[in-house]
Motif scaffolding. Structure first.
Motif, mmCIF file in Angstrom:
data_model
loop_
_atom_site.group_PDB
_atom_site.id
_atom_site.type_symbol
_atom_site.label_atom_id
_atom_site.label_comp_id
_atom_site.label_asym_id
_atom_site.label_seq_id
_atom_site.Cartn_x
_atom_site.Cartn_y
_atom_site.Cartn_z
ATOM 1 N N LEU A 22 -1.001 1.377 -1.526
ATOM 2 C CA LEU A 22 -1.382 1.464 -0.026
ATOM 3 C C LEU A 22 -0.211 2.224 0.680
ATOM 4 C CD1 LEU A 22 -2.079 -2.496 0.654
ATOM 5 C CD2 LEU A 22 -3.631 -0.455 0.799
ATOM 6 N N PHE A 23 0.996 2.273 0.285
ATOM 7 C CA PHE A 23 1.916 3.324 1.062
ATOM 8 C C PHE A 23 1.594 4.640 0.583
ATOM 9 C CE2 PHE A 23 4.744 -0.867 1.435
ATOM 10 C CZ PHE A 23 4.767 -0.425 2.900
ATOM 11 N N ALA A 24 1.332 4.887 -0.468
ATOM 12 C CA ALA A 24 0.941 6.259 -1.108
ATOM 13 C C ALA A 24 -0.209 6.756 -0.262
ATOM 14 C CB ALA A 24 0.640 6.407 -2.376
ATOM 15 N N LEU A 25 -1.324 6.003 -0.090
ATOM 16 C CA LEU A 25 -2.429 6.329 0.725
ATOM 17 C C LEU A 25 -2.006 6.518 2.261
ATOM 18 C CD1 LEU A 25 -5.120 4.065 -0.875
ATOM 19 C CD2 LEU A 25 -4.930 6.641 -1.172
ATOM 20 N N VAL A 47 9.418 6.564 0.622
ATOM 21 C CA VAL A 47 10.692 5.873 -0.062
ATOM 22 C C VAL A 47 10.062 4.522 -0.364
ATOM 23 C CG1 VAL A 47 12.750 4.748 0.814
ATOM 24 C CG2 VAL A 47 12.306 7.138 1.436
ATOM 25 N N GLU A 48 9.035 4.081 0.475
ATOM 26 C CA GLU A 48 8.477 2.683 0.096
ATOM 27 C C GLU A 48 7.939 2.587 -1.349
ATOM 28 O OE1 GLU A 48 8.634 -0.530 1.568
ATOM 29 O OE2 GLU A 48 9.746 0.258 3.162
ATOM 30 N N ILE A 66 7.616 1.085 -7.213
ATOM 31 C CA ILE A 66 7.660 1.681 -8.445
ATOM 32 C C ILE A 66 8.704 1.018 -9.324
ATOM 33 C CG2 ILE A 66 8.028 3.636 -9.869
ATOM 34 C CD1 ILE A 66 6.327 5.531 -8.105
ATOM 35 N N GLY A 67 9.990 0.731 -8.529
ATOM 36 C CA GLY A 67 10.943 0.238 -9.270
ATOM 37 C C GLY A 67 10.627 -1.279 -9.786
ATOM 38 N N ARG A 68 9.908 -1.926 -8.992
ATOM 39 C CA ARG A 68 9.428 -3.421 -8.844
ATOM 40 C C ARG A 68 8.338 -3.441 -10.173
ATOM 41 N NH1 ARG A 68 11.026 -7.083 -5.195
ATOM 42 N NH2 ARG A 68 9.402 -8.718 -5.694
#
Length: 323
Positions: free
Chosen positions: A30-33, A61-62, A67-69
């Motif tokens: 969702l953040f990427a879109l 950044v989100e 991705i880390g999670r």
């Protein structure tokens, strides 16, 4: 949500639960879109460059944080995913807040600078530096906590710096909300005096448009959502990594991920570039001629498409009135 407690003592060094794979993938997508949407909207509109950069950066950044999670789902004992999501998800909303600060400056210029306690350009000049201070404190605190954790030391000092950065962001947002509310109240109180000149007619037309009203509503809600998230993170970090808020995933999902993605999507839907269309340059109106005010007629021609020029003309009008 795929929430599960961990049982391995080694894994509990970083997490009090196993991060939900499906939920974090959904947030990352969702953040990427949204990032792509902001970039497309900014390029298509050829305006709102600062807003586009701030929102796109925040979304990017989100994405990295989630991705880390996602990586942590199968690597609970790994430091890198944990530190990646802590730093990125802590500083991400600071970029989004910067975009909101820029919006208020344009709103004040459009609706009526005379109703604001600050000049339009004073908003970004005051709040953007404050946002940068908050961002630096949060990033520095995250770096200090990361180094301490890697070296096996207590990360409390870094955590305290992060808390200071978040608390400063909360105070900045609160001051911003108060100023915005005061501007809205002063504008509504005096709206009965509008409609007498061409410039005031142009402002009234914009304020009455559904797109502008929708933008104001979404901007207000997005600001409150980001403010709520910041308050939550201050409370979370104040308890420490072993506190109830930090080890309960549902709080993170609801008060971090959900509120921020809703704020972002709302600003995607009601993008200021589209909601300010009614404030585009208009033709010279006959009513301006009836008032015999050439400076105000020039304002109508300029519209909101050139806010700085409009502000300078207003200042000239005020000076002429004083003389």
């Amino acid at each position: 949500m795929g929430v599960s407690r961990i049982t391995d003592p080694d894994d509990s060094m970083y997490w009090g639960y196993r991060p939900s794979l499906s939920t974090n993938i959904a947030f990352a997508v969702l953040f990427a879109l949204s990032m792509i949407a902001f970039m497309i909207q900014g390029i298509a509109g050829k305006r709102w460059l600062g807003f586009t950069i701030a929102m796109s950066s925040g979304c990017a950044v989100e994405v990295v944080g989630y991705i880390g999670r996602i990586l942590a789902h199968d690597g609970l004992g790994s430091q890198d995913p944990f530190l990646l999501q802590i730093i990125c998800l802590t500083i991400g909303p600071a970029f989004l807040a910067a975009g909101i600060y820029l919006c208020l400056s344009r709103i004040v210029t459009t609706v009526g600078p005379e109703h604001s306690r600050l000049k339009p350009l004073s908003y970004p000049r005051i709040f953007i530096p404050c946002d940068c201070i908050s961002l630096v404190l949060q990033a520095a605190g995250g770096g200090m906590a990361s180094i301490a954790t890697i070296n096996g030391r207590n990360p409390e000092r870094g955590n305290n710096v992060m808390i200071a950065g978040l608390a400063f962001q909360v105070a900045t947002l609160l001051f911003f909300i108060l100023l915005a509310s005061d501007f809205a109240w002063r504008t509504c109180r005096r709206q009965n005096n509008f409609g007498q000149t061409a410039v005031e007619h142009q402002r009234a037309k914009l304020r009455s448009s559904w797109s502008f009203k929708a933008f104001l509503g979404t901007l207000s809600l997005s600001t409150l959502l980001i403010f709520t998230r910041c308050v939550f993170r201050v409370a979370e970090l104040s308890e420490g990594w072993g506190g109830h808020l930090a080890i309960t995933q549902k709080y993170f999902i609801g008060l971090e991920g959900a509120v921020i993605i809703v704020a972002v999507i709302l600003l995607n839907i009601c993008h200021p570039g589209f909601c300010f269309k009614d404030a585009q340059p208009s033709k010279r109106r006959e009513s301006a001629h009836n008032h015999g005010d050439e400076s105000r007629t020039e304002l109508v021609d300029i519209g909101v498409a050139s806010d700085e020029r409009r502000g300078r003309v207003l200042e000239e009008i005020e000076k002429e009135g004083c003389d």
